[in-house]
Design an enzyme around this catalytic site. Structure first.
Site, PDB file in Angstrom:
ATOM      1  N   ASP A  67       0.696  -1.142   0.110  1.00  0.00           N
ATOM      2  CA  ASP A  67       0.218  -0.010   0.206  1.00  0.00           C
ATOM      3  C   ASP A  67       0.963   1.453   0.007  1.00  0.00           C
ATOM      4  O   ASP A  67       1.997   0.947   0.126  1.00  0.00           O
ATOM      5  CB  ASP A  67      -0.956  -0.128   1.139  1.00  0.00           C
ATOM      6  N   ASN A 136      -7.616  -2.613  14.033  1.00  0.00           N
ATOM      7  CA  ASN A 136      -8.794  -3.090  13.369  1.00  0.00           C
ATOM      8  C   ASN A 136      -8.798  -4.124  13.472  1.00  0.00           C
ATOM      9  O   ASN A 136      -9.795  -4.293  12.140  1.00  0.00           O
ATOM     10  CB  ASN A 136      -9.386  -1.455  13.203  1.00  0.00           C
ATOM     11  N   HIS A 138      -7.006  -4.215   9.672  1.00  0.00           N
ATOM     12  CA  HIS A 138      -6.674  -4.229   8.539  1.00  0.00           C
ATOM     13  C   HIS A 138      -5.267  -5.008   8.284  1.00  0.00           C
ATOM     14  O   HIS A 138      -5.001  -5.536   9.354  1.00  0.00           O
ATOM     15  CB  HIS A 138      -7.159  -2.797   8.312  1.00  0.00           C
ATOM     16  N   GLU A 143      -9.454  -2.098   5.236  1.00  0.00           N
ATOM     17  CA  GLU A 143     -10.386  -1.522   6.258  1.00  0.00           C
ATOM     18  C   GLU A 143     -11.230  -2.370   6.729  1.00  0.00           C
ATOM     19  O   GLU A 143     -12.101  -3.002   5.556  1.00  0.00           O
ATOM     20  CB  GLU A 143     -10.797   0.125   6.324  1.00  0.00           C
TER      21      GLU A 143
HETATM   22  C1  F6R Z   1       1.804  -1.669   6.042  1.00  0.00           C
HETATM   23  C2  F6R Z   1       0.550  -2.105   6.352  1.00  0.00           C
HETATM   24  C3  F6R Z   1      -0.240  -2.016   7.122  1.00  0.00           C
HETATM   25  C4  F6R Z   1      -0.165  -2.275   8.641  1.00  0.00           C
HETATM   26  C5  F6R Z   1      -0.415  -2.352  10.035  1.00  0.00           C
HETATM   27  C6  F6R Z   1       0.777  -2.566  10.865  1.00  0.00           C
HETATM   28  O1  F6R Z   1       1.917  -1.687   4.455  1.00  0.00           O
HETATM   29  O2  F6R Z   1      -0.195  -2.868   5.326  1.00  0.00           O
HETATM   30  O3  F6R Z   1      -1.290  -3.181   7.450  1.00  0.00           O
HETATM   31  O4  F6R Z   1       0.270  -3.524   8.862  1.00  0.00           O
HETATM   32  O5  F6R Z   1      -1.050  -1.169   9.444  1.00  0.00           O
HETATM   33  O6  F6R Z   1       0.702  -1.424  11.443  1.00  0.00           O
HETATM   34  P1  F6R Z   1       2.211  -1.501  12.608  1.00  0.00           P
HETATM   35  O7  F6R Z   1       3.451  -2.535  12.315  1.00  0.00           O
HETATM   36  O8  F6R Z   1       3.190   0.191  12.900  1.00  0.00           O
HETATM   37  O9  F6R Z   1       1.626  -1.396  13.874  1.00  0.00           O
END
Ligand code: F6R
Length: 253
Positions: A67, A136, A138, A143
């Protein structure tokens, strides 16, 4: 789902890097899917070490990031583009032409999503996808929603994600509201997946991921129907002392 509870962040990072390295050695022309955020930072550090000390060869590896924030240029310090070069690509022998990250500053986001999806298909899909998980539930930026998109698409970030990710920005207002993300089918078609989760704030979504129930309001729960997922997880979240029967989770959450 193979579950590996780990008792330190360093060990989790080493294990994830070892799995990635093993896959690269088995298939030097591997296609890797990468995540950003706090969770995989240690894994990237370990992979850089393996490149420097053990000559792990990235020269034939192709990568696709999950992403990117819409509206951020590659030079923006909070863009995922910047993160990947700073933390990983600048330090290993990967070829620039083999790196793929959605263009956050594109003039035509819909076309960018189509192109990105097509590039992944053209190469034959992702061999190994590394995932983190949002508070959450995701994955990528898919989302929680009644409907989830299958393919790479533009998504409106949830308030929870905006709040969680504001820790990387000066303030809440600076966090982009939209992003480009691989879709759930793009992710699920990966041949192998490593899901990493560290920290107690990930307990709630992780328990739902292994609960035996699949729900679009916990997008990561779809991973339960994938046949090759390794969950590398903080022992504080998942340990034999706190958990005896994963199937009993729904009642306990
Ligand atoms: C980032 C991504 C997100 C993160 C998730 C956890 O490329 O795809 O799904 O993996 O938000 O983020 P952290 O590791 O910062 O808790």
């Amino acid at each position: 789902m193979e579950i590996k509870p780990i008792n330190s962040y360093n060990k989790m990072s080493k294990l994830a890097a070892k799995i990635v390295a093993g896959q690269i050695i088995n298939k030097p022309k591997i296609v890797l899917g990468f995540a950003t955020g706090s969770t995989p930072l240690g894994m990237y550090r370990e992979l850089v070490e393996l490149y420097k000390k053990s000559r792990l060869d990235f020269s034939k590896v192709t990568t696709f990031n999950l992403d990117e924030y819409l509206g951020l240029s590659p030079e923006h310090p909070q863009s995922y583009h910047y993160y990947m070069y700073e933390n990983f690509f600048n330090h290993v022998n990967i070829e620039e032409k083999n790196i793929h990250i959605p263009k956050g500053d594109t003039k035509n986001p819909v076309q960018e999503c189509r192109n990105y999806e097509r590039e992944i298909e053209k190469i034959g899909g992702i061999d190994l996808q590394v995932l983190g998980i949002g508070v959450n539930g995701h994955v990528g930026f898919n989302e929680p929603n009644i409907n989830l998109e299958a393919r790479t698409h533009v998504i409106q970030l949830s308030n929870e994600t905006i709040r969680a990710n504001s820790r990387f920005f000066k303030n809440l207002d600076e966090v982009p509201r939209k992003a480009i993300t691989m879709g759930m089918a793009t992710i699920m078609k990966s041949k192998k997946i490593i899901l990493m989760a560290w920290g107690v704030e990930k307990k709630k979504p992780i328990l739902k991921v292994i609960s035996g129930h699949i729900a679009t309001d916990v997008p990561a729960s779809l991973l339960q129907v994938h046949n090759d997922v390794i969950l590398v997880v903080d022992k504080k979240i998942y340990s034999s002392s706190t958990v005896t029967d994963p199937l009993s989770y729904p009642d306990k959450i």
